[in-house]
Every structure is written in structure tokens, then in C-alpha cells.
Design a protein around this motif. Structure first.
Motif, PDB file in Angstrom:
ATOM      1  N   ILE A 164       0.859  -1.181   0.000  1.00  0.00           N
ATOM      2  CA  ILE A 164       0.000   0.000   0.000  1.00  0.00           C
ATOM      3  C   ILE A 164       0.896   1.232   0.000  1.00  0.00           C
ATOM      4  CG2 ILE A 164      -1.867   1.224   1.142  1.00  0.00           C
ATOM      5  CD1 ILE A 164      -2.616  -1.550   0.064  1.00  0.00           C
ATOM      6  N   GLY A 165       0.920   1.926  -1.100  1.00  0.00           N
ATOM      7  CA  GLY A 165       1.759   3.115  -1.220  1.00  0.00           C
ATOM      8  C   GLY A 165       2.110   3.356  -2.675  1.00  0.00           C
ATOM      9  N   SER A 166       2.888   4.398  -2.896  1.00  0.00           N
ATOM     10  CA  SER A 166       3.274   4.754  -4.251  1.00  0.00           C
ATOM     11  C   SER A 166       4.294   3.766  -4.796  1.00  0.00           C
ATOM     12  CB  SER A 166       3.860   6.168  -4.276  1.00  0.00           C
ATOM     13  OG  SER A 166       5.062   6.207  -3.522  1.00  0.00           O
ATOM     14  N   LEU A 167       4.519   3.831  -6.115  1.00  0.00           N
ATOM     15  CA  LEU A 167       5.525   2.961  -6.729  1.00  0.00           C
ATOM     16  C   LEU A 167       6.915   3.308  -6.217  1.00  0.00           C
ATOM     17  CD1 LEU A 167       6.141   0.738  -8.742  1.00  0.00           C
ATOM     18  CD2 LEU A 167       6.200   2.447 -10.562  1.00  0.00           C
ATOM     19  N   GLU A 168       7.170   4.605  -5.989  1.00  0.00           N
ATOM     20  CA  GLU A 168       8.463   4.996  -5.425  1.00  0.00           C
ATOM     21  C   GLU A 168       8.659   4.399  -4.033  1.00  0.00           C
ATOM     22  OE1 GLU A 168       6.371   6.925  -6.910  1.00  0.00           O
ATOM     23  OE2 GLU A 168       7.429   7.894  -8.570  1.00  0.00           O
TER      24      GLU A 168
END
Length: 649
Positions: free
Chosen positions: A353-357
Motif C-alpha cells: 500500500i503506497g506509491s511505486l516509489e
């Protein structure tokens, strides 16, 4: 004029030799050379030592020939070719420099540049610097088919056609405008424009958000990602009359705020228009065959046609995996995980759960021993393979366990066009244009995709792109193969990291030893300074005490009455006092003098009463214990007496 069958063979051979995957681009180049295969190939890939000759004439060297009967046109391969390279038998034709024409657009100006293909991109920028008065470091030269290129790139290595269109961006330079207009323009740059773009051929609408600082060229490139219509083949309707330059930002192009409608279609060449009606029936059969193949693929997983149609109809009624125009990647992934669980159950990979970065940080930017592979799952609800892949492959216990132990799994839904465009932008930024183009060209029924990515020092390497038409065993084998490559690289990284940590530990120990040495030296210096200060203080106290005692002694000496003579009318007592050093003090006193005068005399010689005792011999007694106000006669120190001084304990 070549027939349709011949053109299919020529097109297949041309793509196999040049590596141009875009059919529209290949047809355009062939049309420019009147479907002359040799001329078209020489125009794209000039030969170093010789020319390409047709099989239908000219003197050729002996060599392997092409048999059309053994290579059907419907299945061309890189090795199947209707021509062969030949060297002239009598002479070698030296390659002449190939000239390339560039039309470079910058705002309201066009600059034509002609260079040999042996020149570099930097030389084009130097010419533009003189023409446009723009410093090279402030200049971004865009429009290359291969994406951004370095200034040192040789033009020949880019395999460019003779005529090319480029454009210049200057994000670090302010656009020319009056001071009164600057504030309004700056406000427009910070606004977001909603572009409602209608794809004319398929009658489909795309709702795309762009910032005011985005350029017209960026809009066209995003539309290319969605429609696969190259920018040069796009035919637009709805742009304002002021939007004459693709490098113009949306804020100054005259678009309606906050929404503006546009229409895009494909610019059709005369040959394509003429042949469209001839090939219409063939296209219908091809579509039918393709659909049948897709359902045959689905039946390999034990699903019949009825079930496939049931899945497709039920998918339309389900909630989307991810909201359209997802702004916050974390919130989008929360909805994706919840919807995935409701569809396929709780036994599934743990999606990050979070951005690709942030997923990169979790997988790659940790200690080498803790690094993992990054697995990116690309979902598409409109693919007939999606439900089978998710339920039977991705949710298999063996796959779930293997991914949880060895991978950080991140997911994205490409069903919505806006989310697809956003992921392609992320993909191009993190993995390069090759992987982005690979995903862009995937058909809907080839989804879902599973990307296995390894962090390799300063870059990210895509080890495997797994399509949805696979099995559990094949998926596990490809995961294990990727893990084997990753493990070998991880061991090297662990070794390098251990060596680096060992060097850093040695350096830390040396720094710590040096610091302790400095602290010890400083402590010694401070202790010595304190000792010297204490000695100085004690010396000062001693001097003050001596001065005080000397002052007391002098005052007592001055206060003593004069010594009486031996022959005196009054009785005289003669006292002889022995000091601790063995010396004797002698003095005469009147018998009527008080005992205190004797004490003052002894103190004036440096033997104060509080430090020394005055003793008599016969009888032995401590005279200092007697009443000092009594006379010498009263204490029996008359007419003479010998006393001695003793220091008090």
C-alpha cells in the motif's frame, strides 16, 4: 504496381529488417519509396560496404535464396526475406555521407537544420543556440522516436529517416509576455484543465487532466499512449486558433477553462483509403479468428465459452478495482486490495500500500541482505484471462507463499484510460521507453501482466514480463528463474556491502581512537592546569598568611615595653627560652610585668601562642596554660628561669 499479397510480404520483410514495429510508420516509409523494398531499407538503414539489390535483376554473389513457398506471408520471421545483401563482384561501392533534414519548432519559429548522420545531437543544439539565442544548458530537444537522448549520441545510431521533426522546450526560461499579463499567466499555469478527447474512429471519450504548464506536445503524446496513433498521424479538431505551436503550454493556448472538448482521428493515406474496402472482409475474418483463439486460450484453463461470457457480463456489474483518475496511489491500492479480496478471497498476495516509489524503497533501498524482488501486477477487467489468472494462478497458495517470502508485490489497474496513461508515465520514468512501449502495445486479452523487477545499483532491471495465458507451474518456474538471477546479484551486493562496512568500521574505530586520544590529552592538560591553578592559589594563601603573621609579629614587637637594664631599681627577671631549632632567646623583664608580655615577646619571634607551648623544666609545667594577667613574680618566673618552646600537636 505490387499486389496486396506482394505488399504484405514486402511489409513483413521491411519490418523484419528495420525492426520498425509500428505498421503505420512502416507503410508510410514504403509509400515514400513506391513500395521499393531495397530503396526503403537503404533510406532507413544505409549499408556500410555495398548496396542491397533486388532478386529480379543485377549481378549477384552466390548465396542462399528465399523460397516463398516455404515461408508463408502470414507468418514472417526475422530470417524470412524477399531479398539478400550482395557485394558487387568487381568493385566496392564506398558509402557516401547520408544527409538528414531536421525541422525544429520553437514557439512561433521554425529552424531547418541539415547535417550528416555522423554528427551528434550536441551539434544540432549548437546550431540552434546560434539561431534561437538559447544557451545549450537551458535547451531540451524533444521529438526523438527513441525518447530522450544524450548530447553525445551520434545521429547514425538513432536510425532516423531523412526528414525529421523536433521541437525545443525551455522550462527554465520564462515565456515572453508583458508584466501585466505575467500574473494571469502564472495563475493559469497552476490550474488544471480537463480535456474531453473523442477518438473519432472508435467513438470513445477520454477524460484527461493536465496542468496548465503541460505542453500541447505532451497532450498528443499521452493520446498516442491511449490510442496508438502516432503524433504525426493525429488529425485534431477543436484546438484554438492560437494553439499553433506544439511546444506551447496549455495555459497560453487559449483552451476553455476548466473543460475543453477535442476530437482526434488518424490521418489516412490514399493507399490506405483505397485498400480499406478491399481488405474489409478479410479484416472481419481475422477478427473472428482472433476472438476464437482467445476463447481457445481460455478453455485451456478448464473454462468453457459460457463461463467466459458469464465472467465478462459479471465483470461489468462489479465495482472498479481502482477509482478513475486516482490521485493518491495509497488510497487507490487500498480500494484495489479490498475489491480483490471481495472477488477472489483472502488468500492472495499482500499488495504493498503506497506509491511505486515507496515500493522501490521497500524492495531495493535497504541493506543487501534485506532486499527483495519487486513484482508488479497489472490488472485489466476487460480481459477474458483476468478472472482465471487471479483465481487459479495469483491466488494459488504456492504462488502467494513464494511472493510473500521473496517479493514486494505492487498492483495497478489499467482498465480506465486515465489510470493506464498514468502508469505508462510512471513506467517510462522508472524503467525506460522500451518497457513502456512493450506494455503499451499489449492487447487487452494479453492481460493481466506480471512484471518481475530487480534493483541493480542505480538502475531498475525488468527480469521478466509474464502474460496472463500461463499456468501455475510455468508462473512458478519463471519466478524461480528471476529469483536465481536476483540471488546471484544479491550475493555480489552483500559482498560489496560487507567490504564497505568493514572499511567503514575500521575508519570508525580509527576515528574513535583518535577522539579518545584527543579527550585524554585534553583531560591531562585540564588536570595540569587545575593543579597549577591550585598550587598558585595555595601559594597565594600561604603568602597572605605569612604577610599577615609578619604584620602581627611586627605589631607585637613594637608593642613590647623596652627591655630593662640589669641594674634597675625594680626587681628584674631574666628568662632564657630555647626554640625547637635549638637556639636560645634571652631577655630581661620586670618582675611586675604580666605573663602576657612574655607571650607577646615569643610571638614576635615567630612562635605564636596558638601554635607553640611554653614549658618550664623544674617543675615541668605548661606556662601557656597559666593566667596571662599574672605577673612573673606570681607565677614563679623570678629572678631567672629557663623555658623551651614545643609545637602543639
Amino acid at each position: 504496381m505490387a499486389s496486396n499479397m506482394d505488399r504484405e510480404m514486402i511489409l513483413a520483410d521491411f519490418q523484419a529488417c528495420t525492426g520498425i514495429e509500428n505498421i503505420d510508420e512502416a507503410i508510410t516509409l514504403l509509400e515514400q519509396n513506391n513500395w521499393d523494398l531495397v530503396a526503403a531499407i537503404n533510406g532507413v538503414i544505409p549499408q556500410e560496404n555495398g548496396i542491397l539489390q533486388s532478386d529480379f535483376g543485377g549481378e549477384t554473389m552466390p548465396g542462399p535464396t528465399f523460397d516463398p513457398a516455404s515461408h508463408p506471408a502470414s507468418a514472417p520471421t526475422p530470417s524470412s526475406s524477399a531479398f539478400r545483401p550482395v557485394m558487387p563482384s568487381r568493385q566496392i561501392v564506398e558509402r557516401q555521407p547520408r544527409m538528414l533534414d531536421f525541422r525544429v519548432e520553437y514557439r512561433d519559429r521554425n529552424v531547418d537544420v541539415v547535417l550528416e548522420d555522423s554528427c551528434t545531437v550536441g551539434e544540432i543544439k549548437q546550431i540552434l543556440e546560434n539561431e534561437l539565442q538559447i544557451p545549450v544548458p537551458k535547451m531540451l530537444l524533444k521529438g526523438w522516436k527513441t525518447g530522450d537522448v544524450e548530447d553525445s549520441t551520434v545521429l547514425k545510431s538513432l536510425h532516423l529517416p531523412k526528414n525529421n521533426s523536433l521541437y525545443v522546450l525551455t522550462p527554465d526560461l520564462p515565456p515572453p509576455s508583458s508584466s501585466s499579463h505575467a500574473g494571469a499567466l502564472q495563475e493559469s499555469l497552476n490550474q488544471n484543465f480537463m480535456l474531453i478527447i473523442t477518438h473519432r474512429e472508435v467513438q470513445r471519450e477520454y477524460n484527461l487532466n493536465f496542468s496548465g504548464s503541460s505542453t500541447v506536445q505532451e497532450v498528443k503524446r499521452n493520446v498516442y499512449d491511449l490510442t496508438s496513433i502516432p503524433v504525426r498521424h493525429q488529425l485534431w479538431e477543436g484546438w484554438p486558433a492560437s494553439a499553433t505551436d506544439d511546444s506551447m503550454c496549455l495555459a497560453e493556448s487559449g483552451l476553455s477553462y476548466p473543460c475543453h472538448r477535442l476530437t482526434v482521428g488518424r490521418r489516412t493515406s490514399p493507399v490506405q483509403t483505397r485498400e480499406q474496402s478491399e481488405e474489409q472482409s478479410t479484416d472481419v475474418h481475422m477478427v473472428s479468428d482472433s476472438d476464437g483463439d482467445d476463447f481457445e486460450d481460455a478453455s485451456e484453463f478448464g473454462v468453457d465459452d459460457g463461463e467466459v461470457f458469464g465472467m465478462a457480463s459479471s465483470t461489468l456489474r462489479k465495482s472498479p478495482m481502482m477509482p478513475e483518475n486516482a490521485e493518491n496511489e495509497g488510497d487507490a491500492l487500498l480500494q484495489f486490495t479490498a475489491e480483490f479480496s471481495s472477488r477472489y478471497g483472502d488468500c492472495h498476495p499482500v499488495f504493498f500500500i503506497g506509491s511505486l516509489e515507496a515500493a522501490f524503497q521497500e524492495a531495493f533501498y535497504v541493506k543487501a541482505r534485506d532486499r527483495k524482488l519487486l513484482a508488479i501486477y497489472l490488472h485489466h477487467d476487460e480481459s477474458v484471462l483476468t478472472n482465471v489468472f487471479c483465481s487459479q494462478m495469483l491466488c494459488a497458495e504456492s504462488i502467494v507463499s513464494y511472493l510473500s517470502q521473496n517479493c514486494v508485490t505492487w498492483a495497478w489497474d489499467l482498465t480506465k484510460d486515465s489510470n493506464r496513461a498514468r502508469f505508462l508515465t510512471m513506467c517510462n520514468r522508472h524503467f525506460g521507453s522500451v518497457i513502456a512501449q512493450t506494455i503499451r502495445t499489449q492487447k487487452t486479452d494479453q492481460f493481466p501482466l506480471f512484471l518481475i523487477i530487480m534493483g541493480k545499483r542505480s538502475s531498475n532491471e525488468v527480469l521478466n514480463v509474464i502474460q496472463g495465458n500461463t499456468t501455475v507451474d510455468e508462473l512458478m518456474m519463471r519466478l524461480m528463474a528471476a529469483m536465481e538471477i536476483f540471488s546471484a546479484q544479491q550475493q555480489e551486493d552483500i559482498k560489496d556491502e560487507d567490504e564497505r562496512e568493514a572499511r567503514e568500521n575500521v575508519k570508525r574505530e580509527q576515528d574513535e581512537a583518535y577522539r579518545l586520544s584527543l579527550e585524554a590529552d585534553r583531560a591531562k592538560r585540564e588536570a595540569h592546569e587545575r593543579e597549577m591553578a591550585e598550587q598558585f592559589r595555595l601559594e597565594q594563601i600561604r603568602k597572605e598568611q605569612e604577610e599577615e603573621r609578619e604584620a602581627i609579629r611586627l605589631s607585637l614587637e613594637q608593642a613590647l615595653p623596652p627591655e630593662p637594664k640589669e641594674e634597675n631599681a625594680e626587681p628584674v627577671s631574666k628568662l632564657r627560652i630555647r626554640t625547637p631549632s635549638g637556639e636560645f632567646l634571652e631577655r630581661r623583664f620586670l618582675a611586675s610585668n604580666k605573663l602576657q608580655i612574655v607571650f607577646d615577646f615569643v610571638a614576635s619571634k615567630g612562635f605564636p601562642r596558638d601554635e607553640f607551648k611554653l614549658l618550664s623544666t623544674f617543675p615541668r609545667r605548661d606556662v601557656t596554660q597559666l593566667d596571662p594577667n599574672k605577673s612573673l613574680l606570681e607565677v614563679n618566673l623570678f629572678p631567672q628561669e629557663t623555658l623551651f618552646l614545643q609545637a602543639k600537636e
